[in-house]
Each structure stands twice: as C-alpha cells, then as structure tokens.
Scaffold this active site. Structure first.
Site, PDB file in Angstrom:
ATOM      1  N   SER A  16       0.848  -1.197   0.000  1.00  0.00           N
ATOM      2  CA  SER A  16       0.000   0.000   0.000  1.00  0.00           C
ATOM      3  C   SER A  16       0.880   1.243   0.000  1.00  0.00           C
ATOM      4  O   SER A  16       2.109   1.155   0.104  1.00  0.00           O
ATOM      5  CB  SER A  16      -0.920   0.020   1.243  1.00  0.00           C
ATOM      6  OG  SER A  16      -0.136   0.081   2.435  1.00  0.00           O
ATOM      7  N   ILE A  18       3.187   4.423  -0.289  1.00  0.00           N
ATOM      8  CA  ILE A  18       4.391   4.745  -1.054  1.00  0.00           C
ATOM      9  C   ILE A  18       4.968   3.510  -1.719  1.00  0.00           C
ATOM     10  O   ILE A  18       5.374   3.548  -2.882  1.00  0.00           O
ATOM     11  CB  ILE A  18       5.430   5.429  -0.141  1.00  0.00           C
ATOM     12  CG1 ILE A  18       4.945   6.839   0.254  1.00  0.00           C
ATOM     13  CG2 ILE A  18       6.792   5.508  -0.830  1.00  0.00           C
ATOM     14  CD1 ILE A  18       5.793   7.514   1.322  1.00  0.00           C
ATOM     15  N   SER A 141      11.479  10.221   7.408  1.00  0.00           N
ATOM     16  CA  SER A 141      10.388  11.188   7.510  1.00  0.00           C
ATOM     17  C   SER A 141      11.004  12.536   7.853  1.00  0.00           C
ATOM     18  O   SER A 141      12.130  12.596   8.367  1.00  0.00           O
ATOM     19  CB  SER A 141       9.421  10.770   8.621  1.00  0.00           C
ATOM     20  OG  SER A 141       8.494  11.794   8.909  1.00  0.00           O
ATOM     21  N   TYR A 154       7.313   7.711  17.170  1.00  0.00           N
ATOM     22  CA  TYR A 154       7.594   7.705  15.735  1.00  0.00           C
ATOM     23  C   TYR A 154       8.824   8.551  15.436  1.00  0.00           C
ATOM     24  O   TYR A 154       9.729   8.130  14.705  1.00  0.00           O
ATOM     25  CB  TYR A 154       6.367   8.240  14.990  1.00  0.00           C
ATOM     26  CG  TYR A 154       6.504   8.319  13.490  1.00  0.00           C
ATOM     27  CD1 TYR A 154       6.480   7.165  12.711  1.00  0.00           C
ATOM     28  CD2 TYR A 154       6.626   9.544  12.835  1.00  0.00           C
ATOM     29  CE1 TYR A 154       6.584   7.239  11.323  1.00  0.00           C
ATOM     30  CE2 TYR A 154       6.731   9.628  11.463  1.00  0.00           C
ATOM     31  CZ  TYR A 154       6.706   8.465  10.705  1.00  0.00           C
ATOM     32  OH  TYR A 154       6.813   8.540   9.337  1.00  0.00           O
ATOM     33  N   LYS A 158      12.465   7.281  13.846  1.00  0.00           N
ATOM     34  CA  LYS A 158      12.964   7.856  12.595  1.00  0.00           C
ATOM     35  C   LYS A 158      14.298   8.578  12.803  1.00  0.00           C
ATOM     36  O   LYS A 158      15.188   8.517  11.943  1.00  0.00           O
ATOM     37  CB  LYS A 158      11.922   8.807  11.997  1.00  0.00           C
ATOM     38  CG  LYS A 158      10.653   8.112  11.520  1.00  0.00           C
ATOM     39  CD  LYS A 158      10.923   7.114  10.400  1.00  0.00           C
ATOM     40  CE  LYS A 158       9.655   6.545   9.814  1.00  0.00           C
ATOM     41  NZ  LYS A 158       9.893   5.603   8.708  1.00  0.00           N
TER      42      LYS A 158
END
Length: 264
Positions: A16, A18, A141, A154, A158
C-alpha cells in the site's frame, strides 16, 4: 544522472501507500521487482496491477521477525538473483500524547520502524559487500529531522534511522555501497489512518494535512530522482520542508511554529 531502469529492486511495505506507488512506477521502467509486506494477498493485487507483472516476485515479510531476516534474504536472492537496490519503506506512524501512550506502543514503533529495518539491512549488507555495490534507500520522515506533538515514538524511531544509516554510509563507501535517506512530509496515503493510538489500536481517521499532502504518484517520481542522483538525503513535501531549515538555524522559532500548527 544514473538511470534506475532495468535494475533489480526489493521494496518493503509494498502492499500500500508509497511502496505500492513505487512498484507501479518502477514496473513501468522495466525493473525486476521483489515486493514484500505481511499481507500476501495485497501483494498479489499490487503485482497484478503492475505494468510488467512477469518481472514481479512477491515475498511475505514481517519486519518484527528479526531472527528470520537472514533466511528471508537468502530466499529473496535465490528468487531474483543479485539485488541492486533495497528500499526500506515499511513502517507505521503514531498519533498519541506521550504521557498517555502505553510503553508497548513505543516498543512496537522501534521494533518495526527501526530494528526491523536494521535487521533486514544487516542481512543484505554481506551480499552488497561481496558484490562491491548496492544501494540502501530508507524511507525516513521529516520527523526524523525534527519533532512534533503526538508523534514522540515515531520521531524517536525515525531519528534513530538517520544515525544508523549515516554510519553505514561512512563505513561502507569503500565497498561501493550507497545510502539515501528519503524524508517525506505529508503524502496522500493511509499513514494517518493506520497510525497507532495510545493503546496500540489504529487511529482509523484521516487528518487534513495528510489528505492535502503531496499526491503519492508525484512523491515517488521525486523520490526516484533523488535515488538516481545518489543523494545522501532528500526532503520531499510542501511548506512543511521549512521545518528542516528552521530546526538547523532557528530551533526556538520552529518550536513555536510546530506548536501553533500541530495536526493530530
């Protein structure tokens, strides 16, 4: 600029978002694709929608299965042969206040977004060294460059990716190995709907920033240009990209701007 056309590329998180859009764009460029995710039936759907499905192989992969990465990598190479590019795209986001979030949610974010990616990269690395070439492309990100409320775990995962892959690049440049970190801003995918809440369940709601983000088809074209140009890092988005430069030169201003404009 080196072309990516015809290369053999392994994409994680290809069921799904990207990853799926990358599969479609790279298939048009006659790449040999290995698509991985946990959902094998979704991978089959993506394969059938590719321009050249005969050049697409699927391999179910769970990034939390750290111990199985060496075996999975051997299986992957057995199916497609030499891999030119590994795109570490799989991951999950978060939408919850730090103080309210269960510790297991933080652990899951680290396990999937960081340790799973590290485990797979470590499994592929000996092959890239043996071949004296290879390109690790990791989807981080903008949250890997600066923070934002509701995304503490998150952001932490990252940020960790940047430290790891910067060192990998330094240590293995001599082996002909390239590293590119891709930092998306808001992109029109289901990332917000799938984001973990405080108790670990999906948010299941869209947010306006994601809905009004960069169309995923445009994003992947920009991403592939960055890969072909062998960039160390690429920031892809709209006005949210200013956060990277505010963080570097005016961190207190960034603090105020983010607090004023935070989207859950």
């Amino acid at each position: 600029m080196e072309t990516i056309q015809g290369k053999t590329i392994w994409i994680t998180g290809a069921s799904s978002g990207i990853g799926e859009a990358l599969a479609y764009e790279l298939s048009k460029q006659h790449c040999r694709l290995l698509l991985s995710a946990r959902n094998e039936s979704a991978l089959m759907r993506v394969k059938s929608n590719c321009a050249n499905p005969d050049k697409v192989t699927i391999l179910a992969l769970d990034l939390s299965d750290f111990e199985g990465m060496t075996e999975k990598t051997a299986e992957a190479i057995g199916q497609v042969g030499q891999i030119d590019v590994l795109i570490n795209n799989a991951g999950i986001s978060q939408r919850s206040l730090l103080a309210e979030t269960d510790f297991q949610v933080f652990k899951k974010l680290i396990d999937i977004n960081y340790l799973g990616t590290v485990a797979l990269t470590k499994a592929v690395l000996p092959y890239f060294i043996k071949w004296q070439r290879g390109h690790f492309v990791t989807v981080s990100s903008l949250m890997g460059k600066f923070g934002s409320p509701y995304r503490s775990g998150y952001c932490g995962a990252k940020h960790a990716l940047h430290g790891f892959f910067d060192v990998l690049r330094m240590e293995h440049e001599k082996d002909g190995i390239l590293v590119t970190l891709i930092c998306p801003g808001f992109v029109q995918t289901d990332v917000a709907k799938n984001a973990l809440t405080a108790n670990g369940t999906p948010q299941e709601e869209e947010d306006s920033a994601t809905a009004n983000g960069l169309p995923v088809s445009i994003f992947v074209k920009k991403m592939l240009k960055a890969i072909q140009r062998k960039k160390f890092e690429a920031y892809i988005g709209r006005k949210e990209l200013m956060g990277v430069y505010l963080k570097r030169f005016f961190p207190k201003l960034l603090h105020r701007v983010v607090l004023h404009s935070t989207v859950r």
